[in-house]
Design an enzyme around this catalytic site. Sequence first.
Site, PDB file in Angstrom:
ATOM      1  N   THR A 116      -9.023   4.617   7.759  1.00 10.28           N
ATOM      2  CA  THR A 116     -10.159   5.403   8.231  1.00 10.28           C
ATOM      3  C   THR A 116     -10.197   5.564   9.741  1.00 10.28           C
ATOM      4  O   THR A 116     -10.808   6.504  10.245  1.00 10.28           O
ATOM      5  CB  THR A 116     -11.474   4.747   7.792  1.00 10.28           C
ATOM      6  N   GLU A 159      -8.954   6.422   1.146  1.00 11.45           N
ATOM      7  CA  GLU A 159      -9.166   5.939   2.514  1.00 11.45           C
ATOM      8  C   GLU A 159      -9.441   4.434   2.494  1.00 11.45           C
ATOM      9  O   GLU A 159     -10.310   3.966   1.760  1.00 11.45           O
ATOM     10  CB  GLU A 159     -10.354   6.657   3.155  1.00 11.45           C
ATOM     11  N   ASP A 172      -1.364   7.167  10.016  1.00 11.67           N
ATOM     12  CA  ASP A 172      -1.877   6.278   8.968  1.00 11.67           C
ATOM     13  C   ASP A 172      -1.118   6.424   7.642  1.00 11.67           C
ATOM     14  O   ASP A 172      -0.594   7.497   7.347  1.00 11.67           O
ATOM     15  CB  ASP A 172      -3.378   6.506   8.757  1.00 11.67           C
ATOM     16  N   HIS A 226      -0.455   9.337   4.681  1.00 10.71           N
ATOM     17  CA  HIS A 226      -0.793  10.509   5.491  1.00 10.71           C
ATOM     18  C   HIS A 226       0.273  10.752   6.555  1.00 10.71           C
ATOM     19  O   HIS A 226       0.603  11.892   6.882  1.00 10.71           O
ATOM     20  CB  HIS A 226      -2.167  10.299   6.138  1.00 10.71           C
ATOM     21  N   HIS A 256      -4.610   6.605   3.289  1.00 10.24           N
ATOM     22  CA  HIS A 256      -5.028   6.743   4.682  1.00 10.24           C
ATOM     23  C   HIS A 256      -5.667   5.442   5.172  1.00 10.24           C
ATOM     24  O   HIS A 256      -6.125   4.630   4.363  1.00 10.24           O
ATOM     25  CB  HIS A 256      -6.103   7.828   4.841  1.00 10.24           C
TER      26      HIS A 256
END
Length: 274
Positions: A82, A145, A193, A183, A80
């Site tokens: 953030t 992340e 993302d 993601h 991912h």
Amino acid sequence: MKRPFILFFLALVLLIASCSPKGPYAITNKEYNRETDSVVNVIERQQPVLLTDSSGTTIPSDWVGTVNFNLRKPNYVIIHFTAQDSAAQTLKTFTVVKTQVSAHYVIGRDGKVYHMLNDYLRAWHAGFSKWGSISDMNSCSIGIELDNNGSEPFKPAQINSLLALLAQLKKAYNIPASNFIGHQDIAPARKPDPGPLFPWKTLAQHGFGYWSDDVLELAPDNFDATTALKLIGYDTSNLNAAIVAFKRHFIQTDESPTLTQLDLNVLYNVYQKY
């Protein structure tokens, strides 16, 4: 008498302070320990199931512990960004109950890695998502992340740390190369993302995910792009969203929901690797 009492009181305050947890995340670390203790208590319960039949008669039962079991084994890694301004902001987001979101790891722009949840536990990072036949990605994946606002290149130090972390995870859990995804791949209608600026080609060169070959074969005239996307893992119930997610990952120069001949050639090449 007052002076000895004051000295005793100060000494007591200093003792309490020295025993208190320190650091900016002391409170959340304490809460983490409390939550994991409750999980351990649940796991350690050894009691037979209590059942009654339709007439109210108790059904005999007993507890016999098996010796053949282990913890949840993560089999996917979901990457991912953030979409926030700093790692500190993300750490705060993941340590506040009301957000109901978390990840196993956060990697800062400077390359620092924050491990936030034991790999064997289930983080809340994937949300409503689907990959192939799996509709609960949180239960089988590790969430990573990257501190990135979504519109900037990823920092070299950050990617260097990511590659080191992925290598460790791949070895520890025997995660297949195909199971390092984003993601955007598992939630194409909701999430962008890690986006078209993420270096998927670099990851594939290190064995984390796939990338198309330099020389591409022309996709056949009867090539079914929708089926190919499904075979890779994409949820094609929203076909346009699936195409955009595929192009963010494998094309990265165009995010339109239309497949050009080049896109079809890349798709034809990639799906054969899965």
